[in-house]
Scaffold this motif. Sequence first.
Motif, PDB file in Angstrom:
ATOM      1  N   CYS A  15       2.663  -3.570   5.083  1.00 37.53           N
ATOM      2  CA  CYS A  15       1.529  -2.485   5.651  1.00 37.53           C
ATOM      3  C   CYS A  15       0.987  -2.717   6.993  1.00 37.53           C
ATOM      4  O   CYS A  15       0.661  -3.791   7.093  1.00 37.53           O
ATOM      5  CB  CYS A  15       0.390  -2.825   4.513  1.00 37.53           C
ATOM      6  SG  CYS A  15      -1.151  -1.733   4.717  1.00 37.53           S
TER       7      CYS A  15
ATOM      8  N   HIS B  53      -2.917  -3.803   6.604  1.00 40.60           N
ATOM      9  CA  HIS B  53      -3.221  -5.328   5.848  1.00 40.60           C
ATOM     10  C   HIS B  53      -2.245  -6.549   6.163  1.00 40.60           C
ATOM     11  O   HIS B  53      -2.472  -7.666   5.879  1.00 40.60           O
ATOM     12  CB  HIS B  53      -3.184  -5.201   4.491  1.00 40.60           C
ATOM     13  CG  HIS B  53      -4.450  -4.222   3.947  1.00 40.60           C
ATOM     14  ND1 HIS B  53      -4.149  -2.930   3.539  1.00 40.60           N
ATOM     15  CD2 HIS B  53      -5.558  -4.206   3.899  1.00 40.60           C
ATOM     16  CE1 HIS B  53      -5.406  -2.292   3.143  1.00 40.60           C
ATOM     17  NE2 HIS B  53      -6.451  -3.153   3.643  1.00 40.60           N
TER      18      HIS B  53
ATOM     19  N   CYS C 179       0.355  -1.519  -1.828  1.00 40.44           N
ATOM     20  CA  CYS C 179      -0.047  -2.602  -0.895  1.00 40.44           C
ATOM     21  C   CYS C 179      -1.360  -3.227  -1.752  1.00 40.44           C
ATOM     22  O   CYS C 179      -2.142  -2.554  -2.242  1.00 40.44           O
ATOM     23  CB  CYS C 179      -0.416  -1.947   0.566  1.00 40.44           C
ATOM     24  SG  CYS C 179      -1.613  -3.409   1.320  1.00 40.44           S
TER      25      CYS C 179
ATOM     26  N   HIS D 279      -4.198   0.805  -2.136  1.00 38.47           N
ATOM     27  CA  HIS D 279      -3.726   1.217  -0.814  1.00 38.47           C
ATOM     28  C   HIS D 279      -2.041   1.691  -0.918  1.00 38.47           C
ATOM     29  O   HIS D 279      -1.199   0.761  -1.122  1.00 38.47           O
ATOM     30  CB  HIS D 279      -3.758   0.386   0.103  1.00 38.47           C
ATOM     31  CG  HIS D 279      -3.382   0.784   1.629  1.00 38.47           C
ATOM     32  ND1 HIS D 279      -3.275  -0.229   2.595  1.00 38.47           N
ATOM     33  CD2 HIS D 279      -3.392   1.862   1.943  1.00 38.47           C
ATOM     34  CE1 HIS D 279      -3.035   0.542   3.672  1.00 38.47           C
ATOM     35  NE2 HIS D 279      -3.078   1.702   3.375  1.00 38.47           N
TER      36      HIS D 279
HETATM   37 ZN   LIG Z   1      -2.321  -2.139   2.978  1.00 40.77          ZN
END
Ligand SMILES: [Zn+2]
Length: 149
Positions: free
Chosen positions: A109, A112, A130, A141
Amino acid sequence: MNDPFTGPRARAVRPGEHPAWDEALALVNRDLAALLPGRGPLRLLALPSDADAEWEPAERVYVALPDGRRHGDHLDHASRTDPADALASVADAAQDTVLGCLWQVWPVCAEHRLGMHPGRDDDDRVMWECAGGRTPQDPAHVRAIGGLG
Ligand SMILES: [Zn+2]
């Protein structure tokens, strides 16, 4: 060394043999090209099943690197007829092969910096999930498979 795609035991799955797996792999390959350019495209590799049981398919299909290397389990044979199941199975197998052969966590991701994994959203669509967004303030997410570019 035998070319795994033309060797005596393994063969490349022909386009159209398993249309749902083809479509799933096309989506997954878009994400591979976007995040790990030059590593793909992944291909479907069929190997004879050594099982004797009548209900076992004669072949097992794996998601392999362009050079035939693969890691992890074969595709769930039952997933070949359902687009969502096919996508989940292909994405999972692709991730295993990339991790096991290339030592790359993929896909990551961008927000993140965490590895994403296939899962299903509230509408039962198969997505990359995610773990980074899972707090009450920040809903899960997720990203569409094939949409990471
Ligand atoms: Zn993420």
